[in-house]
Structure formats: structure tokens, C-alpha cells
Design an enzyme around this catalytic site. Structure first.
Site, PDB file in Angstrom:
ATOM      1  N   LYS A   9       0.851  -1.192   0.000  1.00  0.00           N
ATOM      2  CA  LYS A   9       0.000   0.000   0.000  1.00  0.00           C
ATOM      3  C   LYS A   9       0.885   1.240   0.000  1.00  0.00           C
ATOM      4  CE  LYS A   9      -2.228   1.093   3.902  1.00  0.00           C
ATOM      5  NZ  LYS A   9      -3.286   1.300   4.923  1.00  0.00           N
ATOM      6  N   SER A  25      -5.089   4.309 -16.939  1.00  0.00           N
ATOM      7  CA  SER A  25      -4.095   3.935 -15.944  1.00  0.00           C
ATOM      8  C   SER A  25      -3.839   5.011 -14.902  1.00  0.00           C
ATOM      9  CB  SER A  25      -2.762   3.588 -16.611  1.00  0.00           C
ATOM     10  OG  SER A  25      -2.203   4.759 -17.161  1.00  0.00           O
ATOM     11  N   TYR A  58      -4.329   0.064 -13.893  1.00  0.00           N
ATOM     12  CA  TYR A  58      -2.973  -0.473 -13.919  1.00  0.00           C
ATOM     13  C   TYR A  58      -1.978   0.678 -13.838  1.00  0.00           C
ATOM     14  CZ  TYR A  58      -3.037   0.957 -18.815  1.00  0.00           C
ATOM     15  OH  TYR A  58      -3.129   1.689 -19.959  1.00  0.00           O
TER      16      TYR A  58
END
Length: 117
Positions: A9, A25, A58
């Protein structure tokens, strides 16, 4: 059976750009990707602390040391520059692997999106 576990994270970074006219993205400073162990092209989940949006996309490696956090394409509708987001990656693990797993959490400076020294 497999369990989906958070592997890493990036906690509380500030969105620097939102580029609607891009393929898609999230562009992330390569220093942050390296620190978190996230690869370019890896699927990530994003939580926007300002508006509660949750979405996935992504990654694209951004300029190292730039502090860039840029939402691209449709994701640009989910946050605006100045919003605080959390970026997370997950992986499938067996219950045995999950019990031993320790997620990596990176705490950058929210004002600059750079690693704290």
C-alpha cells in the site's frame, strides 16, 4: 482455496494531475513504485479519501523523484488534483501463505509525494 490479500500500500499521496485524454491507468513516481514493490502494468486499487471513490486500474512508471500521481483516461473522472488517495495491490495466496504474509506499507510525504527521509 485461495485468499486475496493486500500485498502493498502507498498510503496517502496527493493527486498531481488528471488526464482524461489518455488511454488509461495511473502514473506513479517510479521511486514510490519501487518502495512499494509495485510493477509497471500491475493492477492496483485506488481509494479517494476526498470523495469516497474506489476503483482499479494499472500502473505506469512516472519520472523518478517527480512525485507524480496522475490519473489517466476514465480514472481521471474519479479524482482531481489535490485529492488524497491510497493505492493498494493484492495477490492470491493459500491460507498458509496468508498467515505468514506481511504487507508492505509506504508512507510518503503527502505534500510532495516523495519518500520520507
Amino acid at each position: 482455496m485461495y485468499i486475496e490479500m493486500m500485498t502493498t500500500k502507498i498510503h496517502r499521496v496527493t493527486v498531481t494531475e488528471a488526464n482524461l485524454n489518455y488511454i488509461g491507468s495511473i502514473t506513479i513516481d517510479e521511486d514510490l513504485l519501487d518502495a512499494a514493490g509495485i510493477l509497471p502494468g500491475e493492477r492496483v486499487y485506488i481509494v479517494n479519501n476526498n470523495n469516497g471513490e474506489r476503483f482499479d486500474t494499472y500502473t505506469i512508471a512516472g519520472e523518478r523523484g517527480s512525485g507524480v500521481i496522475c490519473l489517466n483516461g476514465a480514472a481521471a473522472r474519479k479524482a482531481q488534483p489535490g485529492d488524497i488517495v491510497i493505492i493498494m495491490a493484492y495477490a492470491m495466496m493459500t491460507p498458509e501463505e496468508a498467515k505468514a504474509h506481511k504487507p508492505k506499507v509506504v508512507f510518503p510525504d503527502t505534500a510532495t509525494n516523495r519518500l520520507k527521509k
